[in-house]
Structures are given as structure tokens and as C-alpha cells.
Write a protein that holds these residues in place. Structure first.
Motif, PDB file in Angstrom:
ATOM      1  N   THR A 175      14.856  51.232  46.399  1.00 36.94           N
ATOM      2  CA  THR A 175      13.742  50.516  45.785  1.00 36.94           C
ATOM      3  C   THR A 175      13.771  50.754  44.281  1.00 36.94           C
ATOM      4  O   THR A 175      14.441  51.683  43.794  1.00 36.94           O
ATOM      5  CB  THR A 175      12.393  50.995  46.344  1.00 36.94           C
ATOM      6  N   LYS A 176      13.028  49.958  43.550  1.00 38.93           N
ATOM      7  CA  LYS A 176      12.950  50.114  42.093  1.00 38.93           C
ATOM      8  C   LYS A 176      12.445  51.508  41.739  1.00 38.93           C
ATOM      9  O   LYS A 176      12.975  52.165  40.841  1.00 38.93           O
ATOM     10  CB  LYS A 176      12.035  49.046  41.495  1.00 38.93           C
ATOM     11  N   ASP A 177      11.420  51.991  42.464  1.00 37.38           N
ATOM     12  CA  ASP A 177      10.875  53.319  42.195  1.00 37.38           C
ATOM     13  C   ASP A 177      11.924  54.415  42.419  1.00 37.38           C
ATOM     14  O   ASP A 177      12.008  55.375  41.648  1.00 37.38           O
ATOM     15  CB  ASP A 177       9.644  53.596  43.069  1.00 37.38           C
ATOM     16  N   GLU A 178      12.731  54.276  43.495  1.00 42.29           N
ATOM     17  CA  GLU A 178      13.777  55.265  43.751  1.00 42.29           C
ATOM     18  C   GLU A 178      14.826  55.249  42.640  1.00 42.29           C
ATOM     19  O   GLU A 178      15.298  56.305  42.210  1.00 42.29           O
ATOM     20  CB  GLU A 178      14.442  54.997  45.101  1.00 42.29           C
ATOM     21  N   LEU A 179      15.192  54.055  42.178  1.00 47.04           N
ATOM     22  CA  LEU A 179      16.168  53.939  41.095  1.00 47.04           C
ATOM     23  C   LEU A 179      15.647  54.576  39.812  1.00 47.04           C
ATOM     24  O   LEU A 179      16.367  55.307  39.129  1.00 47.04           O
ATOM     25  CB  LEU A 179      16.532  52.474  40.847  1.00 47.04           C
ATOM     26  N   VAL A 180      14.391  54.305  39.481  1.00 50.42           N
ATOM     27  CA  VAL A 180      13.786  54.875  38.273  1.00 50.42           C
ATOM     28  C   VAL A 180      13.743  56.396  38.376  1.00 50.42           C
ATOM     29  O   VAL A 180      14.078  57.116  37.428  1.00 50.42           O
ATOM     30  CB  VAL A 180      12.369  54.287  38.039  1.00 50.42           C
TER      31      VAL A 180
END
Length: 81
Positions: A56-61
Motif C-alpha cells: 500500500t502507499k502507507d507501507e511504501l512511505v
């Protein structure tokens, strides 16, 4: 109990490797597929875990932040033989 025919399409190289493995362990491919099906039916689940590598975007960030700060970084030494 009556038997039914079950047709599956798969990559021919995967089929060859499956046939070879089954022969190595002393069973036919049909037996291995039946074993799989019976295990699924008996346990009401697949006999292995299915996961996704999609982040997810949050995991990538979060991972980018960890990388930039040097947290949760795993390193390995290369060993030449």
C-alpha cells in the motif's frame, strides 16, 4: 464412488516439472492432484498460504522513511566459494 475427468491448462514446463517431481516421490500426477483436492475439501482451506507482494502507499512511505533513516535495514555479506 464415480470418477470424473478434470481438465486443467498449465504451462507445459510447469507440467513437466510436476510430472518429474511426482515420479521422484513415487506417485502419478493424477494422484498428487487428487491428494491436493482431498486436502482442500477436508480442511476447507488451501494447504498453503497465499500472499501478495503489492504494498500500500502507507507501507511504501513507511519503508522509504525507514530506509532513509537506516532503520530495519538487513545486510548480508557475500561469501565466495
Amino acid at each position: 464412488m464415480a470418477n470424473s475427468t478434470f481438465s486443467v491448462r498449465m504451462d507445459s514446463d510447469v507440467k513437466r516439472q510436476l510430472d518429474e517431481f511426482c515420479a521422484e516421490v513415487g506417485m502419478g500426477t493424477s494422484t498428487a492432484i487428487n491428494l491436493f483436492a482431498r486436502t482442500v475439501v477436508r480442511n476447507r482451506r488451501l494447504p498453503f498460504e497465499i500472499t501478495s507482494d503489492v504494498l500500500t502507499k502507507d507501507e511504501l512511505v513507511s519503508r522509504a522513511s525507514d530506509f532513509e533513516s537506516g532503520k530495519n535495514i538487513v545486510t548480508h555479506d557475500l561469501i565466495e566459494v
